[in-house]
Motif scaffolding. Structure first.
Motif, PDB file in Angstrom:
ATOM      1  N   TYR A 158       0.845  -1.194   0.000  1.00  0.00           N
ATOM      2  CA  TYR A 158       0.000   0.000   0.000  1.00  0.00           C
ATOM      3  C   TYR A 158       0.879   1.241   0.000  1.00  0.00           C
ATOM      4  O   TYR A 158       0.638   2.212  -0.713  1.00  0.00           O
ATOM      5  N   ASP A 159       1.900   1.201   0.830  1.00  0.00           N
ATOM      6  CA  ASP A 159       2.765   2.361   0.984  1.00  0.00           C
ATOM      7  C   ASP A 159       3.504   2.672  -0.315  1.00  0.00           C
ATOM      8  O   ASP A 159       3.780   3.825  -0.632  1.00  0.00           O
ATOM      9  N   LYS A 160       3.784   1.632  -1.076  1.00  0.00           N
ATOM     10  CA  LYS A 160       4.513   1.814  -2.330  1.00  0.00           C
ATOM     11  C   LYS A 160       3.577   2.200  -3.476  1.00  0.00           C
ATOM     12  O   LYS A 160       3.920   3.033  -4.309  1.00  0.00           O
ATOM     13  N   ARG A 161       2.401   1.549  -3.511  1.00  0.00           N
ATOM     14  CA  ARG A 161       1.568   1.703  -4.708  1.00  0.00           C
ATOM     15  C   ARG A 161       0.079   1.928  -4.433  1.00  0.00           C
ATOM     16  O   ARG A 161      -0.634   2.402  -5.293  1.00  0.00           O
ATOM     17  N   HIS A 162      -0.378   1.573  -3.245  1.00  0.00           N
ATOM     18  CA  HIS A 162      -1.827   1.558  -3.015  1.00  0.00           C
ATOM     19  C   HIS A 162      -2.179   2.198  -1.679  1.00  0.00           C
ATOM     20  O   HIS A 162      -2.929   1.642  -0.888  1.00  0.00           O
ATOM     21  N   ARG A 163      -1.686   3.381  -1.391  1.00  0.00           N
ATOM     22  CA  ARG A 163      -1.870   3.992  -0.079  1.00  0.00           C
ATOM     23  C   ARG A 163      -3.339   4.103   0.326  1.00  0.00           C
ATOM     24  O   ARG A 163      -3.695   3.922   1.488  1.00  0.00           O
ATOM     25  N   GLN A 164      -4.208   4.400  -0.638  1.00  0.00           N
ATOM     26  CA  GLN A 164      -5.609   4.608  -0.291  1.00  0.00           C
ATOM     27  C   GLN A 164      -6.259   3.340   0.270  1.00  0.00           C
ATOM     28  O   GLN A 164      -7.258   3.422   0.980  1.00  0.00           O
ATOM     29  N   CYS A 165      -5.681   2.181  -0.005  1.00  0.00           N
ATOM     30  CA  CYS A 165      -6.259   0.924   0.484  1.00  0.00           C
ATOM     31  C   CYS A 165      -6.149   0.804   1.995  1.00  0.00           C
ATOM     32  O   CYS A 165      -6.960   0.123   2.623  1.00  0.00           O
ATOM     33  N   TYR A 166      -5.139   1.440   2.582  1.00  0.00           N
ATOM     34  CA  TYR A 166      -4.938   1.352   4.029  1.00  0.00           C
ATOM     35  C   TYR A 166      -6.130   1.916   4.778  1.00  0.00           C
ATOM     36  O   TYR A 166      -6.684   1.270   5.680  1.00  0.00           O
ATOM     37  N   ASP A 167      -6.576   3.102   4.417  1.00  0.00           N
ATOM     38  CA  ASP A 167      -7.728   3.704   5.086  1.00  0.00           C
ATOM     39  C   ASP A 167      -8.969   2.848   4.918  1.00  0.00           C
ATOM     40  O   ASP A 167      -9.732   2.635   5.871  1.00  0.00           O
ATOM     41  N   SER A 168      -9.185   2.328   3.707  1.00  0.00           N
ATOM     42  CA  SER A 168     -10.364   1.496   3.443  1.00  0.00           C
ATOM     43  C   SER A 168     -10.321   0.218   4.271  1.00  0.00           C
ATOM     44  O   SER A 168     -11.337  -0.198   4.836  1.00  0.00           O
ATOM     45  N   ALA A 169      -9.144  -0.397   4.343  1.00  0.00           N
ATOM     46  CA  ALA A 169      -9.013  -1.651   5.091  1.00  0.00           C
ATOM     47  C   ALA A 169      -9.226  -1.423   6.580  1.00  0.00           C
ATOM     48  O   ALA A 169      -9.879  -2.237   7.258  1.00  0.00           O
ATOM     49  N   MET A 170      -8.678  -0.352   7.122  1.00  0.00           N
ATOM     50  CA  MET A 170      -8.867  -0.044   8.537  1.00  0.00           C
ATOM     51  C   MET A 170     -10.338   0.219   8.854  1.00  0.00           C
ATOM     52  O   MET A 170     -10.865  -0.263   9.860  1.00  0.00           O
ATOM     53  N   GLU A 171     -10.999   0.972   8.008  1.00  0.00           N
ATOM     54  CA  GLU A 171     -12.419   1.265   8.213  1.00  0.00           C
ATOM     55  C   GLU A 171     -13.251  -0.008   8.137  1.00  0.00           C
ATOM     56  O   GLU A 171     -14.177  -0.215   8.934  1.00  0.00           O
ATOM     57  N   TYR A 172     -12.932  -0.853   7.185  1.00  0.00           N
ATOM     58  CA  TYR A 172     -13.641  -2.118   7.005  1.00  0.00           C
ATOM     59  C   TYR A 172     -13.482  -3.016   8.238  1.00  0.00           C
ATOM     60  O   TYR A 172     -14.468  -3.526   8.777  1.00  0.00           O
ATOM     61  N   ALA A 173     -12.246  -3.199   8.689  1.00  0.00           N
ATOM     62  CA  ALA A 173     -11.992  -4.050   9.852  1.00  0.00           C
ATOM     63  C   ALA A 173     -12.655  -3.478  11.098  1.00  0.00           C
ATOM     64  O   ALA A 173     -13.222  -4.217  11.914  1.00  0.00           O
ATOM     65  N   GLY A 174     -12.599  -2.167  11.256  1.00  0.00           N
ATOM     66  CA  GLY A 174     -13.213  -1.532  12.414  1.00  0.00           C
ATOM     67  C   GLY A 174     -14.715  -1.673  12.418  1.00  0.00           C
ATOM     68  O   GLY A 174     -15.326  -1.943  13.458  1.00  0.00           O
ATOM     69  N   ALA A 175     -15.316  -1.524  11.263  1.00  0.00           N
ATOM     70  CA  ALA A 175     -16.779  -1.594  11.163  1.00  0.00           C
ATOM     71  C   ALA A 175     -17.299  -2.980  11.499  1.00  0.00           C
ATOM     72  O   ALA A 175     -18.426  -3.126  12.007  1.00  0.00           O
TER      73      ALA A 175
END
Length: 223
Positions: A158-175
């Protein structure tokens, strides 16, 4: 004292996408201050595409090579090396923590399971299933919550190529109240030490790691 564990990496011996040998990987993580690494080489059609004439046992011999080479070097230099695999199940990637070589050899074409069958298999064998890099472009809509799987909320790619996925994944896991992991998804030198987890006690066995994740006490490394 705190201990770093890498949860997601691939070796060139057993994953065609890997560009570092198992020995190089383990040494690099030793140099980066990690005490434990988990080898998660791929087990599905992709690494076996040129092995149509091989038996399942012969395919698993290939898939175990990276781990066994890593373990041999880790034993020499004081790094704990643990075994897991990454499979594709219904178009999403999943890491199976707690699977053993014996169990893998006795489950031909494990990657052909449905999600429900994977859940049943995991529950029966005390395996922690974590959906790898949810929301990555090549993945379908995450379904970990439907089966009680965990989610790799941070992936070094994510950090290299897909940074926006981190926020989505955190929100998904939290929800959905999912168990969370972080991993570098290391394939090459630039991937080393981009993710992983930090614990207050040394992770020496897979049971130690699974307990760390289930307890929620591990600190996520997010580059």
């Amino acid at each position: 004292m705190k201990y770093k564990t890498e949860t997601h990496l691939h070796t060139s011996e057993s994953s065609p996408c890997g560009f570092m040998t198992a020995k190089e990987m383990v040494q690099a993580y030793k140099n980066a201050g990690y005490k434990t690494v988990i080898i998660t080489d791929h087990v599905y059609e992709y690494p076996y595409r040129n092995m149509t004439d091989k038996t399942w046992d012969e395919k698993i011999d290939y898939s175990m090579t990276g781990f066994k080479n890593a373990k041999a070097h880790g034993d020499k230099i004081g790094v704990n090396v643990l075994f897991a695999i990454e499979i594709v199940c219904e178009d999403n990637d999943h890491i199976l923590y707690g699977i053993t070589e014996k169990l893998l050899r006795s489950t031909p074409n494990i990657y052909e399971m449905t999600m429900q069958n994977l859940k049943n298999f995991a529950d029966k064998n005390n395996i922690l299933v974590v959906q790898a890099h949810p929301f990555r472009t090549c993945s379908t809509t995450p379904r970990a919550h439907e089966y009680g799987f965990g989610a790799e909320v941070y992936n070094g790619q994510y950090d290299k190529r897909h940074r926006q996925c981190y926020d989505s994944a955190m929100e998904y896991a939290g929800a959905h109240g999912l168990l969370k992991t972080s991993g570098s998804d290391a394939h090459e030198p630039d991937d080393i030490a981009r993710g992983g987890m930090i614990s207050k006690t040394e992770i020496k066995t897979m049971d130690d790691f699974i307990e760390l994740v289930k307890s929620g006490s591990g600190e996520l490394i997010t580059s």
